[in-house]
Design a protein around this motif. Structure first.
Motif, PDB file in Angstrom:
ATOM      1  N   THR A   1       0.819  -1.110  -0.267  1.00 45.47           N
ATOM      2  CA  THR A   1       0.163  -0.010  -0.188  1.00 45.47           C
ATOM      3  C   THR A   1       0.850   1.213  -0.327  1.00 45.47           C
ATOM      4  O   THR A   1       0.694   2.439  -0.496  1.00 45.47           O
TER       5      THR A   1
ATOM      6  N   GLN B   1      -8.173   0.037  -0.534  1.00 46.13           N
ATOM      7  CA  GLN B   1      -8.323  -1.526   0.203  1.00 46.13           C
ATOM      8  C   GLN B   1      -9.234  -1.629   0.699  1.00 46.13           C
ATOM      9  O   GLN B   1     -10.162  -2.495   0.804  1.00 46.13           O
TER      10      GLN B   1
ATOM     11  N   ASP C   1      -5.860  -1.555  -4.446  1.00 42.10           N
ATOM     12  CA  ASP C   1      -5.385  -2.047  -4.160  1.00 42.10           C
ATOM     13  C   ASP C   1      -6.262  -3.130  -2.613  1.00 42.10           C
ATOM     14  O   ASP C   1      -7.287  -3.404  -2.499  1.00 42.10           O
ATOM     15  N   GLU C   2      -5.960  -4.616  -2.708  1.00 45.28           N
ATOM     16  CA  GLU C   2      -6.847  -5.462  -3.085  1.00 45.28           C
ATOM     17  C   GLU C   2      -8.483  -5.610  -2.835  1.00 45.28           C
ATOM     18  O   GLU C   2      -8.949  -5.334  -2.449  1.00 45.28           O
TER      19      GLU C   2
HETATM   20 MG   LIG Z   1      -2.257  -3.325   2.250  1.00 42.76          MG
END
Ligand SMILES: [Mg+2]
Ligand SMILES: Nc1ncnc2c1ncn2[C@@H]1O[C@H](COP(=O)(O)OP(=O)(O)OP(=O)(O)O)[C@@H](O)[C@H]1O
Length: 336
Positions: free
Chosen positions: A44, A88, A165-166
């Protein structure tokens, strides 16, 4: 068309804590890349460094000639508009409807009329399959729908570089499969340069053109997907197999004694044969991904520099594709 992102010698620390050092890689224009790595390895932080939100102590991130690390703030601010970010945690405003959440970047960064905003927002809502839910609040929909709303918002300014992000965290396996297809379809539609951080091995195996991995304050590898998928690097094989045995531990890295003990107990339990599954194709009716042709040229051009296993896998992939494209023609004279 997507834009190349060139990272050169990036080193990042928070105080005395070094996160990673001397990271260099290029995200090729319009291609899809995936970044893997255990929790806490700075994935991240890496994404935030690409858009200039965090400032590594050393190195450069070059986008259209602008250095997102050491460049002028004005240039960085303008370049940041090329990005679409999917965070995320989804990061939707809880008190706003999905429509208003997705419209937010347009209202914030452009002077478009409300009718134009409506058209653009509804187009993205349809793209991510949320038609009918636009009036709902984030708290009234499922986690998977919130993820897709986050993706729609990331896409609303027509980004040329998309960072996710994810995107799969909290999704069930079926939703994750749909998401993988959505990402590939998106790339076919907009030809954006995409970087996806994920822990999901199915996404990693089927979506990207390129893959990389962070471990122990370093970028272990980054390159064509076949390189990581055929790698013998212990940390890579452990991660791809989801094994406990290997250099990756629960909290941090394991110590040498624990590793040696494991090597003994794990001997004679080889991983299954490693098969490279084909990359996803865009859904029927969509244009082919523009990056595919560029990627082929690029990867075949660097073949000599790659490990033998990766080279073999790449040659095999392209040979299969060529065979699939060749329509068998009846031989003269009827034959058979
Ligand atoms: Mg992360
Ligand atoms: N703003 C900050 N100030 C100080 N330390 C930070 C900051 N942001 C991140 N860190 C530290 O940097 C390290 C890497 O964090 P990061 O969130 O990038 O990991 P990650 O690879 O994304 O992990 P995960 O897979 O769990 O999301 C962590 O130790 C974190 O505590």
């Amino acid at each position: 068309m997507g834009i190349e992102v060139a990272v050169e010698g990036l080193t990042m620390s928070f105080g005395k804590q070094n996160i990673w050092q001397d990271v260099s890689l290029t995200l090729p224009a319009g291609e899809v890349s995936v970044m893997l790595g255990p929790s806490g390895t700075g994935k991240t932080v890496f994404l935030k460094s690409l858009i200039g939100l965090l400032k590594p102590q050393r190195g450069r991130v070059l986008i259209n000639g602008v250095d997102m690390v050491g460049g002028r703030e004005r240039d960085i601010y303008e370049t940041r508009k090329l990005f679409g970010l999917m965070f995320q945690d989804g990061a939707l405003f809880g008190s706003m409807t999905l429509f208003d959440n997705i419209a937010f970047p347009l209202r914030e960064h452009t002077r478009k009329r409300e009718s134009e905003i409506r058209r653009m927002v509804m187009e993205r809502i349809e793209l991510v399959g949320l038609l009918g839910a636009e009036g709902k609040l984030p708290g009234e929909i499922s986690g998977g729908m919130r993820k897709r709303a986050g993706l729609a918002r990331a896409l609303v300014l027509d980004p040329q570089i998309v960072l996710c992000d994810e995107p799969d965290s909290g999704l069930d396996p079926v939703r994750t499969a749909y998401l993988s297809q959505l990402l590939i379809d998106l790339n076919a539609r907009i030809d954006a340069t995409m970087l996806i951080v994920t822990h999901n091995l199915d996404i990693a195996a089927t979506v990207p053109d390129n893959m990389g991995m962070f471990f122990r304050r370093n970028l272990v590898t980054f390159g064509p997907r076949e390189v990581l998928l055929t790698s013998d690097e212990p940390v890579v094989t452990q991660f791809l197999a989801g094994r406990r045995e290997g250099p990756i531990g629960m909290s941090e890295e394991k110590d040498a004694a624990a590793l040696a003990a494991e090597a003994d107990s794990a001997a004679g339990r080889p991983d299954g044969p490693r098969v490279i599954v084909p990359q996803l194709e865009p859904s029927p009716g969509l244009p082919p991904r523009a990056a595919v042709v560029r990627r082929r040229e690029r990867v075949l051009g660097m073949l000599d520099t790659l490990p033998p296993a990766a080279r073999a896998a790449i040659e095999d992939t392209y040979a299969r594709q060529a065979a699939a494209r060749t329509v068998p023609t009846p031989s003269p004279g009827g034959g058979a």
